[in-house]
Design a protein around this motif. Sequence first.
Motif, PDB file in Angstrom:
ATOM      1  N   ALA A 323      11.236  43.341 -18.871  1.00 18.99           N
ATOM      2  CA  ALA A 323      11.780  43.030 -20.194  1.00 18.99           C
ATOM      3  C   ALA A 323      10.665  42.695 -21.185  1.00 18.99           C
ATOM      4  O   ALA A 323      10.694  43.128 -22.348  1.00 18.99           O
ATOM      5  N   ILE A 324       9.662  41.921 -20.740  1.00 16.91           N
ATOM      6  CA  ILE A 324       8.547  41.578 -21.626  1.00 16.91           C
ATOM      7  C   ILE A 324       7.766  42.825 -22.003  1.00 16.91           C
ATOM      8  O   ILE A 324       7.394  43.029 -23.166  1.00 16.91           O
ATOM      9  N   ALA A 325       7.526  43.714 -21.019  1.00 17.63           N
ATOM     10  CA  ALA A 325       6.798  44.948 -21.302  1.00 17.63           C
ATOM     11  C   ALA A 325       7.549  45.806 -22.319  1.00 17.63           C
ATOM     12  O   ALA A 325       6.950  46.318 -23.280  1.00 17.63           O
ATOM     13  N   ALA A 326       8.863  45.947 -22.139  1.00 13.49           N
ATOM     14  CA  ALA A 326       9.669  46.739 -23.077  1.00 13.49           C
ATOM     15  C   ALA A 326       9.649  46.112 -24.472  1.00 13.49           C
ATOM     16  O   ALA A 326       9.543  46.818 -25.487  1.00 13.49           O
ATOM     17  N   PHE A 327       9.745  44.805 -24.529  1.00 12.65           N
ATOM     18  CA  PHE A 327       9.731  44.064 -25.794  1.00 12.65           C
ATOM     19  C   PHE A 327       8.404  44.289 -26.522  1.00 12.65           C
ATOM     20  O   PHE A 327       8.381  44.567 -27.734  1.00 12.65           O
ATOM     21  N   CYS A 328       7.307  44.163 -25.792  1.00 14.93           N
ATOM     22  CA  CYS A 328       5.985  44.318 -26.399  1.00 14.93           C
ATOM     23  C   CYS A 328       5.774  45.742 -26.896  1.00 14.93           C
ATOM     24  O   CYS A 328       5.289  45.958 -28.017  1.00 14.93           O
ATOM     25  N   LEU A 340       2.391  44.766 -38.046  1.00 14.02           N
ATOM     26  CA  LEU A 340       2.571  43.427 -37.486  1.00 14.02           C
ATOM     27  C   LEU A 340       1.508  42.469 -38.000  1.00 14.02           C
ATOM     28  O   LEU A 340       0.323  42.836 -38.081  1.00 14.02           O
ATOM     29  N   PRO A 341       1.868  41.226 -38.322  1.00 17.44           N
ATOM     30  CA  PRO A 341       0.855  40.214 -38.630  1.00 17.44           C
ATOM     31  C   PRO A 341      -0.067  40.027 -37.429  1.00 17.44           C
ATOM     32  O   PRO A 341       0.350  40.182 -36.276  1.00 17.44           O
ATOM     33  N   ALA A 342      -1.314  39.702 -37.673  1.00 17.64           N
ATOM     34  CA  ALA A 342      -2.312  39.602 -36.606  1.00 17.64           C
ATOM     35  C   ALA A 342      -1.903  38.609 -35.531  1.00 17.64           C
ATOM     36  O   ALA A 342      -2.091  38.859 -34.334  1.00 17.64           O
ATOM     37  N   THR A 343      -1.316  37.483 -35.932  1.00 15.57           N
ATOM     38  CA  THR A 343      -0.917  36.457 -34.963  1.00 15.57           C
ATOM     39  C   THR A 343       0.167  36.972 -34.031  1.00 15.57           C
ATOM     40  O   THR A 343       0.139  36.718 -32.820  1.00 15.57           O
ATOM     41  N   VAL A 344       1.117  37.700 -34.581  1.00 19.17           N
ATOM     42  CA  VAL A 344       2.198  38.264 -33.773  1.00 19.17           C
ATOM     43  C   VAL A 344       1.647  39.310 -32.810  1.00 19.17           C
ATOM     44  O   VAL A 344       2.003  39.347 -31.623  1.00 19.17           O
ATOM     45  N   LYS A 345       0.745  40.164 -33.321  1.00 18.11           N
ATOM     46  CA  LYS A 345       0.162  41.218 -32.476  1.00 18.11           C
ATOM     47  C   LYS A 345      -0.614  40.604 -31.304  1.00 18.11           C
ATOM     48  O   LYS A 345      -0.506  41.067 -30.163  1.00 18.11           O
ATOM     49  N   LYS A 346      -1.377  39.547 -31.571  1.00 19.06           N
ATOM     50  CA  LYS A 346      -2.128  38.885 -30.500  1.00 19.06           C
ATOM     51  C   LYS A 346      -1.200  38.281 -29.460  1.00 19.06           C
ATOM     52  O   LYS A 346      -1.448  38.381 -28.251  1.00 19.06           O
ATOM     53  N   SER A 347      -0.131  37.648 -29.919  1.00 18.67           N
ATOM     54  CA  SER A 347       0.796  37.012 -28.973  1.00 18.67           C
ATOM     55  C   SER A 347       1.432  38.048 -28.054  1.00 18.67           C
ATOM     56  O   SER A 347       1.625  37.803 -26.860  1.00 18.67           O
ATOM     57  N   LEU A 352       1.649  40.463 -22.699  1.00 15.78           N
ATOM     58  CA  LEU A 352       1.766  41.673 -21.878  1.00 15.78           C
ATOM     59  C   LEU A 352       0.669  41.715 -20.816  1.00 15.78           C
ATOM     60  O   LEU A 352       0.930  42.042 -19.648  1.00 15.78           O
ATOM     61  N   ALA A 353      -0.558  41.369 -21.191  1.00 13.79           N
ATOM     62  CA  ALA A 353      -1.669  41.396 -20.242  1.00 13.79           C
ATOM     63  C   ALA A 353      -1.453  40.377 -19.123  1.00 13.79           C
ATOM     64  O   ALA A 353      -1.657  40.672 -17.939  1.00 13.79           O
ATOM     65  N   VAL A 354      -1.015  39.173 -19.488  1.00 15.61           N
ATOM     66  CA  VAL A 354      -0.860  38.115 -18.494  1.00 15.61           C
ATOM     67  C   VAL A 354       0.318  38.404 -17.566  1.00 15.61           C
ATOM     68  O   VAL A 354       0.238  38.179 -16.352  1.00 15.61           O
ATOM     69  N   VAL A 355       1.443  38.895 -18.102  1.00 17.52           N
ATOM     70  CA  VAL A 355       2.595  39.163 -17.241  1.00 17.52           C
ATOM     71  C   VAL A 355       2.284  40.302 -16.270  1.00 17.52           C
ATOM     72  O   VAL A 355       2.738  40.299 -15.122  1.00 17.52           O
ATOM     73  N   THR A 356       1.474  41.269 -16.702  1.00 16.59           N
ATOM     74  CA  THR A 356       1.068  42.358 -15.806  1.00 16.59           C
ATOM     75  C   THR A 356       0.206  41.827 -14.667  1.00 16.59           C
ATOM     76  O   THR A 356       0.419  42.167 -13.490  1.00 16.59           O
ATOM     77  N   ALA A 357      -0.762  40.977 -15.006  1.00 14.94           N
ATOM     78  CA  ALA A 357      -1.632  40.396 -13.984  1.00 14.94           C
ATOM     79  C   ALA A 357      -0.842  39.512 -13.029  1.00 14.94           C
ATOM     80  O   ALA A 357      -1.041  39.552 -11.804  1.00 14.94           O
ATOM     81  N   SER A 382       1.212  31.662 -13.096  1.00 12.78           N
ATOM     82  CA  SER A 382       2.537  31.292 -13.612  1.00 12.78           C
ATOM     83  C   SER A 382       2.413  30.334 -14.784  1.00 12.78           C
ATOM     84  O   SER A 382       3.136  30.450 -15.783  1.00 12.78           O
ATOM     85  N   LEU A 383       1.471  29.389 -14.693  1.00  9.40           N
ATOM     86  CA  LEU A 383       1.285  28.436 -15.783  1.00  9.40           C
ATOM     87  C   LEU A 383       0.592  29.101 -16.971  1.00  9.40           C
ATOM     88  O   LEU A 383       0.870  28.762 -18.134  1.00  9.40           O
ATOM     89  N   THR A 384      -0.276  30.061 -16.694  1.00  6.64           N
ATOM     90  CA  THR A 384      -0.915  30.815 -17.775  1.00  6.64           C
ATOM     91  C   THR A 384       0.118  31.661 -18.520  1.00  6.64           C
ATOM     92  O   THR A 384       0.127  31.705 -19.759  1.00  6.64           O
ATOM     93  N   LEU A 385       0.999  32.315 -17.776  1.00 10.67           N
ATOM     94  CA  LEU A 385       2.078  33.089 -18.400  1.00 10.67           C
ATOM     95  C   LEU A 385       2.990  32.175 -19.212  1.00 10.67           C
ATOM     96  O   LEU A 385       3.407  32.521 -20.327  1.00 10.67           O
ATOM     97  N   PHE A 386       3.294  31.016 -18.663  1.00 10.62           N
ATOM     98  CA  PHE A 386       4.099  30.021 -19.369  1.00 10.62           C
ATOM     99  C   PHE A 386       3.415  29.625 -20.681  1.00 10.62           C
ATOM    100  O   PHE A 386       4.074  29.461 -21.716  1.00 10.62           O
ATOM    101  N   THR A 387       2.090  29.489 -20.655  1.00  7.87           N
ATOM    102  CA  THR A 387       1.333  29.119 -21.856  1.00  7.87           C
ATOM    103  C   THR A 387       1.502  30.152 -22.958  1.00  7.87           C
ATOM    104  O   THR A 387       1.792  29.811 -24.113  1.00  7.87           O
ATOM    105  N   PHE A 388       1.346  31.425 -22.600  1.00  7.60           N
ATOM    106  CA  PHE A 388       1.423  32.463 -23.622  1.00  7.60           C
ATOM    107  C   PHE A 388       2.853  32.736 -24.072  1.00  7.60           C
ATOM    108  O   PHE A 388       3.084  33.130 -25.221  1.00  7.60           O
TER     109      PHE A 388
END
Length: 400
Positions: A323-328, A340-347, A352-357, A382-388
Amino acid sequence: MNSNTINVYPSSLKPSITSSSSYNYSTTVFNHPEEQQKFEEEIPGRKAVLIWLGTLSFLVFTIVIVGGLTRLEEGGLSMVDWSFMGSLPPITQKEWEEEFEKYKQFPEYKKKNEGMTVEEFKYIFYYEYYHRMLGRLIGAVYTIPAIAFAAKGFFSGKRRVMSPWTVLAIGSVIGFQGLLGWYMVKSGLDENHELMKKYNSIPRVSQYRLASHLCTAFVIYAMTLWKSFDLATKNKTVETFAGSSIFKMVAPIFFSLVFLTAASGAFVAGMDAGLVYNEFPLMGGAVVPSDIMAIEPWYKNFFENATTVQFQHRWLATFVATAIAAFCFYFKKGDKGKQLPATVKKSLNYLLAVVTAQYTLGITTLLTYVPTSVASAHQAGSLTLFTFALWMAHVAKRIR
């Protein structure tokens, strides 16, 4: 403007305050960029409070990782005494032998570690010792600066940086977490505990209490980190964009799903369910294993059947990652992505990178039979993904 509001600007630079307090980063609205810049220059204590909250967030992240290692190395039940202030570890050989004799009186030694040497005991003991000391350090790092900042007026009056109720809420959850930690350990020291007797299992803490303990740590982390984001960004607004209403609605949902997935992972850890089926995507040669509903009543399978616990964690993680991959990709493709605003694009990129890893680490953990290094990296992930996910929710909150 009410009498409590800062009144140090010419009328052309006055910010609009939606709160009755002097200043609150979560409720201040600026009509023009120059208003925000002028207003920020007048607020003392922001950086000090930001460093304090950032340090607490870092320590909570660290203690979660150390707690995971303690669980993986099976050291959580090595300390059978509880001291509020803590104490030095055993130093002399005699002290170690006395501590070891205490451990021998409890079910983990009797049923699992009989024949363990003092040197082997030292190894598991230190994991739990450092975990508890980190907990006490967090308590001190919260309490001492909070008192100092309160005395400086950073939580009230004209110099207010954050709400005193938020400060008290963080402290209350930290205190509750300490009590919950001992309540969790206590379940593994009691050979008459209901779950231990029911399933005739090796001594371990209750998976219900373990999940509660981990989730409470995530709550503390989220509270400190969210307020850190407030202060670090100064709650600057993010421009609207095509699909921003969808982004604002879905971002908090993903954050909630990531939290739910982490909670389900706590049940996997608490029951050693990662060792039940070490293949992917099948389980025992089938998509749905035959023993998935082996316990009565049926609903207890979701919390007490190791097969079901692993099944629900792996497929919840698969759903969330997909779902996150499709959303991104939806927001990043074509002209929509360019605008997209830069902040949104970074988020989106980071999430996407963290959920893949993290998803890759989860599968690797299963296929390699849960080695400590990979499993610990998965918990850190898991905590890193939670952070992002939290950061993306914070970005969504600031969209105009």
